[in-house]
Design a protein around this motif. Structure first.
Motif, PDB file in Angstrom:
ATOM      1  N   ASP A  76       0.829  -1.205   0.000  1.00 29.38           N
ATOM      2  CA  ASP A  76       0.000   0.000   0.000  1.00 29.38           C
ATOM      3  C   ASP A  76       0.863   1.254   0.000  1.00 29.38           C
ATOM      4  O   ASP A  76       0.591   2.219  -0.724  1.00 29.38           O
ATOM      5  N   THR A  77       1.903   1.247   0.826  1.00 28.83           N
ATOM      6  CA  THR A  77       2.805   2.398   0.896  1.00 28.83           C
ATOM      7  C   THR A  77       3.480   2.623  -0.456  1.00 28.83           C
ATOM      8  O   THR A  77       3.543   3.758  -0.945  1.00 28.83           O
TER       9      THR A  77
ATOM     10  N   ALA B  47       2.412   1.660  -3.387  1.00 31.43           N
ATOM     11  CA  ALA B  47       1.388   2.097  -4.343  1.00 31.43           C
ATOM     12  C   ALA B  47       1.037   3.560  -4.137  1.00 31.43           C
ATOM     13  O   ALA B  47       0.868   4.313  -5.105  1.00 31.43           O
ATOM     14  N   ASN B  48       0.934   4.005  -2.886  1.00 33.85           N
ATOM     15  CA  ASN B  48       0.632   5.410  -2.606  1.00 33.85           C
ATOM     16  C   ASN B  48       1.741   6.339  -3.107  1.00 33.85           C
ATOM     17  O   ASN B  48       1.471   7.404  -3.652  1.00 33.85           O
ATOM     18  N   ARG B  49       2.979   5.930  -2.907  1.00 31.84           N
ATOM     19  CA  ARG B  49       4.105   6.737  -3.402  1.00 31.84           C
ATOM     20  C   ARG B  49       4.081   6.831  -4.928  1.00 31.84           C
ATOM     21  O   ARG B  49       4.285   7.897  -5.500  1.00 31.84           O
ATOM     22  N   ALA B  50       3.844   5.694  -5.566  1.00 29.75           N
ATOM     23  CA  ALA B  50       3.789   5.677  -7.033  1.00 29.75           C
ATOM     24  C   ALA B  50       2.630   6.541  -7.538  1.00 29.75           C
ATOM     25  O   ALA B  50       2.784   7.288  -8.516  1.00 29.75           O
ATOM     26  N   ALA B  51       1.485   6.469  -6.876  1.00 25.87           N
ATOM     27  CA  ALA B  51       0.332   7.286  -7.276  1.00 25.87           C
ATOM     28  C   ALA B  51       0.636   8.772  -7.121  1.00 25.87           C
ATOM     29  O   ALA B  51       0.262   9.584  -7.977  1.00 25.87           O
ATOM     30  N   ALA B  52       1.324   9.142  -6.049  1.00 20.71           N
ATOM     31  CA  ALA B  52       1.682  10.545  -5.843  1.00 20.71           C
ATOM     32  C   ALA B  52       2.621  11.032  -6.951  1.00 20.71           C
ATOM     33  O   ALA B  52       2.456  12.137  -7.484  1.00 20.71           O
ATOM     34  N   LYS B  53       3.585  10.202  -7.315  1.00 18.01           N
ATOM     35  CA  LYS B  53       4.499  10.570  -8.400  1.00 18.01           C
ATOM     36  C   LYS B  53       3.748  10.718  -9.714  1.00 18.01           C
ATOM     37  O   LYS B  53       4.020  11.634 -10.498  1.00 18.01           O
ATOM     38  N   LEU B  54       2.801   9.823  -9.970  1.00 14.84           N
ATOM     39  CA  LEU B  54       2.009   9.914 -11.201  1.00 14.84           C
ATOM     40  C   LEU B  54       1.136  11.171 -11.218  1.00 14.84           C
ATOM     41  O   LEU B  54       0.972  11.801 -12.263  1.00 14.84           O
ATOM     42  N   ARG B  55       0.570  11.538 -10.067  1.00 11.22           N
ATOM     43  CA  ARG B  55      -0.239  12.759 -10.001  1.00 11.22           C
ATOM     44  C   ARG B  55       0.605  13.981 -10.344  1.00 11.22           C
ATOM     45  O   ARG B  55       0.192  14.848 -11.115  1.00 11.22           O
TER      46      ARG B  55
END
Length: 179
Positions: free
Chosen positions: A42-43, A45-53
């Motif tokens: 989860d951590t 995935a959250n980091r990757a999502a933040a980078k994608l945003r």
């Protein structure tokens, strides 16, 4: 067959070790291990999502700046200067004939190849405008052009598009990387 029989004891002992390891822990212990691994995932995935945003916002900003730039009309004097630089004696695009259109495309691409590395996006806007005018003249006289010349022109058109796209992708990549 002999090879399989040689490895059978090894496979059985490895499988047995896996079963014994699972048998040595309780379901609650295994459940806690699964929870910990899920938290790690989860951590990540959250980091990757933040980078994608962030990358998405930067790409959108690049796109809006690019659209605003292309909505600005090209300066006629600069267009004429650019046309003379890129086409030389073939600068009168609307007067190109079936025998002069192919050399005009060759001249254009020679100059594009020589200069494109130093160009800004606005310079590419001017070059694209010139390319469109060349292409329009080509379409107007295409039925009178020799087949071999038409093939060569098509190859040069493709090369121009590839160079322009490469620059766009490079600039977009740099815009996404910027802080």
């Amino acid at each position: 067959m002999k090879l399989l029989s040689l490895f059978r004891p090894l496979v059985i002992s490895c499988f047995g070790a896996l079963v014994l390891t699972a048998c040595d822990s309780t379901p609650r212990e295994r459940q806690e291990i699964v929870r910990q691994e899920a938290r790690k995932l989860d951590t990540a995935a959250n980091r990757a999502a933040a980078k994608l945003r962030v990358a998405g916002r930067r790409a959108a900003r690049f796109d809006s700046v690019s659209r605003a730039r292309t909505r600005q009309p090209l300066n006629e004097t600069a267009t004429a200067t650019f046309t003379n630089q890129l086409l030389g004696r073939y600068a009168a695009i609307e007067q190109l004939t079936p025998t002069t259109v192919e050399p005009a495309f060759v001249q254009f691409m020679q100059q594009v190849r020589a200069r494109h590395r130093q160009w800004t996006q606005r310079d590419w806007d001017y070059a694209t405008a010139i390319s469109r005018r060349l292409n329009a003249q080509f379409r107007a006289i295409r039925l009178d052009i020799k087949g071999r010349d038409e093939l060569h022109i098509r190859a040069l058109q493709t090369e121009f598009t590839a160079l322009e796209t490469r620059r766009d992708v490079k600039d977009l990549g740099e815009a996404v990387k910027q802080p």
